[in-house]
Design a protein around this motif. Structure first.
Motif, short mmCIF file in Angstrom:
data_model
loop_
_atom_site.label_atom_id
_atom_site.label_comp_id
_atom_site.label_asym_id
_atom_site.label_seq_id
_atom_site.Cartn_x
_atom_site.Cartn_y
_atom_site.Cartn_z
N LEU A 32 10.30 6.94 2.72
CA LEU A 32 9.24 7.47 3.59
C LEU A 32 8.17 7.98 2.64
O LEU A 32 8.33 9.03 2.03
CB LEU A 32 9.77 8.57 4.50
CG LEU A 32 8.75 9.38 5.30
CD1 LEU A 32 7.83 8.48 6.10
CD2 LEU A 32 9.47 10.36 6.21
N SER A 33 7.10 7.21 2.49
CA SER A 33 6.13 7.50 1.44
C SER A 33 4.71 7.58 1.97
O SER A 33 4.29 6.75 2.77
CB SER A 33 6.21 6.40 0.37
OG SER A 33 5.30 6.67 -0.68
N ASN A 34 3.98 8.59 1.49
CA ASN A 34 2.53 8.65 1.69
C ASN A 34 1.92 7.73 0.65
O ASN A 34 1.78 8.09 -0.51
CB ASN A 34 2.01 10.08 1.44
CG ASN A 34 2.26 11.01 2.59
OD1 ASN A 34 2.70 10.61 3.66
ND2 ASN A 34 2.00 12.29 2.37
N THR A 35 1.60 6.54 1.08
CA THR A 35 0.99 5.60 0.15
C THR A 35 0.10 4.62 0.89
O THR A 35 0.11 4.56 2.12
CB THR A 35 2.07 4.87 -0.70
OG1 THR A 35 1.47 4.24 -1.81
CG2 THR A 35 2.84 3.87 0.12
N SER A 36 -0.66 3.88 0.13
CA SER A 36 -1.65 2.97 0.70
C SER A 36 -1.02 1.63 1.07
O SER A 36 0.12 1.33 0.71
CB SER A 36 -2.77 2.74 -0.31
OG SER A 36 -2.31 1.93 -1.37
N LEU A 37 -1.81 0.82 1.73
CA LEU A 37 -1.36 -0.53 2.10
C LEU A 37 -1.11 -1.40 0.87
O LEU A 37 -0.38 -2.38 0.95
CB LEU A 37 -2.39 -1.19 3.01
CG LEU A 37 -2.54 -0.56 4.39
CD1 LEU A 37 -3.69 -1.22 5.16
CD2 LEU A 37 -1.24 -0.65 5.19
N ALA A 38 -1.65 -1.01 -0.28
CA ALA A 38 -1.42 -1.76 -1.52
C ALA A 38 0.06 -1.77 -1.90
O ALA A 38 0.50 -2.63 -2.66
CB ALA A 38 -2.26 -1.18 -2.65
N PHE A 39 0.82 -0.84 -1.36
CA PHE A 39 2.26 -0.80 -1.62
C PHE A 39 2.89 -2.18 -1.38
O PHE A 39 3.71 -2.65 -2.16
CB PHE A 39 2.94 0.24 -0.72
CG PHE A 39 4.44 0.17 -0.78
CD1 PHE A 39 5.14 0.85 -1.75
CD2 PHE A 39 5.15 -0.59 0.15
CE1 PHE A 39 6.52 0.77 -1.81
CE2 PHE A 39 6.53 -0.66 0.10
CZ PHE A 39 7.21 0.02 -0.88
N HIS A 40 2.51 -2.82 -0.30
CA HIS A 40 3.12 -4.10 0.07
C HIS A 40 2.86 -5.18 -0.97
O HIS A 40 3.68 -6.06 -1.16
CB HIS A 40 2.62 -4.54 1.45
CG HIS A 40 2.94 -3.55 2.51
ND1 HIS A 40 4.23 -3.26 2.89
CD2 HIS A 40 2.14 -2.75 3.26
CE1 HIS A 40 4.21 -2.34 3.84
NE2 HIS A 40 2.95 -2.01 4.07
#
Length: 126
Positions: A32-40
């Protein structure tokens, strides 16, 4: 802080082993991470994800921790009961909101040995 999160970073010593051990004991593990769509785009660089049962990326849902709604939506997404979840995070504010949402929580200060000991105290590891 999140601008270059996907570039190689120093891993926290012992963390992948801890995740692997929990996984081998049959515990489902979720991100469960606060991160951007760039994660994918860059998730394949995170080898420990092979031990995870699922990933919940805040940008996909338009919510950020510590908003309590993120924990409820997380549980809904993975059909989990909050009272059966242990949330581990480096932010006390995130732990506090997860606890208000019904989770148990541990603030992780970067000491994997201490975390392993705490999990053993809770009966989750030997």
């Amino acid at each position: 802080k999140l601008i270059k999160w996907y570039q190689p970073v120093a891993l926290i010593g012992g963390m992948e082993e801890l995740v692997r051990d929990l996984h081998s004991l049959g515990y489902p593990i979720y991100l469960l991470s606060n991160t951007s769509l760039a994660f994918h785009q860059f998730r394949e660089n995170l080898h420990a994800l092979k031990y995870f049962s699922g990933e919940f990326i805040s940008a996909d849902y338009g919510l950020l921790k510590p908003d309590e709604r993120i924990y409820h939506l997380f549980c809904e997404r993975f059909s989990l009961l909050p009272e059966e979840c242990l949330f581990i995070d480096d932010s006390p504010a995130n732990i506090e909101s997860a606890v208000r949402a019904g989770f148990s929580g541990i603030v992780f200060d970067g000491d994997t040995s201490a975390l392993r000991n705490r999990l053993a105290e809770l009966g989750l590891l030997k």
